[in-house]
Each structure stands twice: as structure tokens, then as C-alpha cells.
Write an enzyme that holds these catalytic residues in place. Structure first.
Site, PDB file in Angstrom:
ATOM      1  N   GLU A 176       1.080  -1.406   0.140  1.00  0.00           N
ATOM      2  CA  GLU A 176      -0.026  -0.015  -0.214  1.00  0.00           C
ATOM      3  C   GLU A 176       0.677   1.026   0.270  1.00  0.00           C
ATOM      4  O   GLU A 176       0.873   1.603   0.980  1.00  0.00           O
ATOM      5  CB  GLU A 176      -0.991  -0.121   1.404  1.00  0.00           C
ATOM      6  CG  GLU A 176      -2.351   1.242   1.501  1.00  0.00           C
ATOM      7  CD  GLU A 176      -2.873   1.618   2.112  1.00  0.00           C
ATOM      8  OE1 GLU A 176      -3.733   1.902   2.654  1.00  0.00           O
ATOM      9  OE2 GLU A 176      -2.554   0.735   3.338  1.00  0.00           O
ATOM     10  N   LYS A 211      -2.959  -1.837  -2.774  1.00  0.00           N
ATOM     11  CA  LYS A 211      -3.522  -1.050  -2.576  1.00  0.00           C
ATOM     12  C   LYS A 211      -3.206   0.540  -2.783  1.00  0.00           C
ATOM     13  O   LYS A 211      -1.986   0.857  -2.731  1.00  0.00           O
ATOM     14  CB  LYS A 211      -3.991  -1.320  -0.914  1.00  0.00           C
ATOM     15  CG  LYS A 211      -5.277  -0.168  -0.491  1.00  0.00           C
ATOM     16  CD  LYS A 211      -6.007  -0.427   0.744  1.00  0.00           C
ATOM     17  CE  LYS A 211      -6.935  -0.101   1.493  1.00  0.00           C
ATOM     18  NZ  LYS A 211      -7.155  -0.618   2.836  1.00  0.00           N
TER      19      LYS A 211
END
EC number: 4.1.2.13
Length: 293
Positions: A176, A211
């Protein structure tokens, strides 16, 4: 690695719920749920209250609709139980939801326009523990604040370095590298990020998940979504309201939601179970619809 869970994460319609608020963000999450800071005296009591809130969500019929394909948990939630079962087992066996664990320990101070993850020498140990709890994958967050080439390269290198260690334990990492929605040159930062991500993906032999912040340009991450080493791309709500995040997400095909705050928006400790379940079901439906477009 559970092959059925792998298939579900690769292609099932739906989205990933993020229930991984840690110590720093828990008071804010509790306040939004209607529990004021004076309702708890210690960190222990605070974590008990957030576990009750998460339990209420996970055991709600709204969580059993098949629209949530994965959930990201905080360490303490993984170690806790729901209706007498370890949380990850309850999620998979009772809700058919794939469990992930947040593994980062927060962010370093900003340098080169980014915030790297704090060093975490115990990562391998935590991965082993997660495997013991039947967790499928992990998630770790770092933040890009400026379109700084060196900083973004450092972020991507760190994410993949951790990712490889996580893969070596048989877990699937969600990388992420969040781009702050207030980044003054957000589109430029995303261009650098995409280039660095593709360069690293080309060197991988096992697939990872990603992400991301919803990009400035619609469908900007198309090549990443289609890359053979990319299992699934999920998006964070990143400070947008649920309505706004859903609208932006629905314009990016092949990207599914991984919202936390946007998922719990409107839920309150004061609601009856019927009200709570109806609100949660409506939220899940909205996020699901945006994820399958």
C-alpha cells in the site's frame, strides 16, 4: 496457501473491508461510532470497545451477503475471538471472507516527500504467527506526499522488500503506497509510482496485491491490473466521503474497494441491531456496486 482463498481474491466480485485501525486511529473510530474518549480509562478498555464494534459488524447478517471477499485485521483482532472462534477462522468458515493482517508499525517522519514504514525487525515472527492463525495475507502502508522521484522509488523498494519476506512465509502481501489526496502534484506522483511499480513487478516470480489511492486519471493503473504478477488491485477511500469514493472508484474498472472509514460511516453504538444491520447493509451494497463496475 489456501487455493480456494487465492481464487476468491483473484476473481470473486466484491470488495475488501478494512477493520485494521491501530492504537493511533482507534479513538477517532470509536468517536465516529458514538463512544466518547471519557467512556474508557485505559488502552485495554479502548481495544475491548473497538473489538466489540468489529464483532458487531462481522457477526451482522450484512457481513454474510458474499459481497465482502476479504477483511484486513489489526493484530489484536487476529488474536481475539468471535463467538468463541479465532477471528480469522470465523471470517472464513462462517462468512467466507478471506482474512488479512496489517503488519506495519506506523510511519517514519517525512523525508524526500514521502513517509516510509518504520523498521520492523520482527516482521518474520509476526508472519509466522499469522500463518498459525490461518491468515491468508498481509497489508502495510506507506505514504507519498510529494512527486519526488527518489522518495517514491524508496517507497516502492521498501514495499517490495517487505513483500518478498512476507511471500517467503506463504502469505500474500497487499502493498500500500498511498498517494496523499492533498499531494500538490498528485497526477505526477502517480506517474512515477506506476513506473516504479511496473519495474518491480517485472522482477517478481510470485503475485502480490496492491492497495492504491484512486488515481487522478481514470483507469490509470490498467497495465498494473493486467500484469501477470498482480493478483488484485484494491483502492483506499483516502479521506473522501463514501459517496465521493464510490463515485471515483466506479470510474476505475478492475479496481475494487478496500475502505475502512467509508464502510463504518453512519454506524452508531446507540442503534438497535435492526438499525445497525440496515445501515451496514446499505453501506456494503453501495461499496459493492462501485467495486463491480
Amino acid at each position: 496457501m489456501n487455493k480456494e482463498q487465492l481464487q476468491q481474491m483473484r476473481q470473486a466480485p466484491g470488495f475488501v473491508g478494512a477493520l485494521d485501525q491501530s492504537g493511533g486511529s482507534t479513538p477517532k473510530a470509536l468517536k465516529a461510532y458514538g463512544i466518547q474518549p471519557d467512556a474508557y480509562q485505559s488502552e485495554e478498555e479502548m481495544f475491548d470497545l473497538i473489538h466489540q464494534m468489529r464483532t458487531r459488524m462481522i457477526t451482522s447478517p450484512a457481513f454474510a451477503t458474499g459481497k465482502i471477499i476479504g477483511v484486513i485485521l489489526f493484530e489484536r483482532t487476529m488474536r481475539g475471538k468471535i463467538e468463541g472462534m479465532p477471528t480469522a477462522d470465523f471470517l472464513w468458515e462462517k462468512r467466507h471472507i478471506v482474512p488479512f493482517l496489517k503488519v506495519d508499525k506506523g510511519l517514519q517522519d517525512e523525508a524526500n516527500g514521502v513517509q516510509l514504514m518504520k523498521p520492523f525487525p520482527e516482521l518474520g515472527k509476526l508472519c509466522e504467527e499469522a500463518v498459525g492463525y490461518h491468515v491468508f495475507g498481509t497489508k502495510m502502508r506507506s505514504v507519498i506526499k510529494q512527486a519526488n522521484e527518489q522518495g517514491i522509488r524508496d517507497i516502492v523498494e521498501q514495499q517490495f522488500q517487505w513483500g518478498k519476506e512476507i511471500l517467503s512465509h506463504g502469505l500474500v502481501p497487499i502493498l500500500e503506497p498511498e498517494v496523499d489526496i492533498h499531494c500538490p502534484e498528485k497526477a505526477k506522483a502517480e506517474e512515477i509510482l506506476k513506473r516504479e511499480l511496473l519495474a518491480q513487478l517485472d522482477k517478481m516470480t510470485e503475485p502480490v496485491m496492491l492497495k492504491i489511492t484512486i488515481p487522478t486519471v481514470d483507469n490509470f493503473y490498467k497495465e498494473i491490473i493486467e500484469h501477470p504478477m498482480m493478483l488484485r488491485v484494491v483502492a483506499l477511500s483516502g479521506g473522501y466521503s463514501r459517496e465521493q469514493a464510490n463515485e471515483l472508484l466506479s470510474r476505475n474498472h478492475g479496481v475494487i474497494a478496500s475502505f475502512s472509514r467509508a464502510l463504518v460511516e453512519g454506524l452508531s453504538v446507540q442503534q438497535t441491531d435492526a438499525e445497525f444491520n440496515a445501515m451496514l447493509e446499505a453501506s456494503i451494497e453501495d461499496v459493492y456496486q462501485a467495486s463491480i463496475k
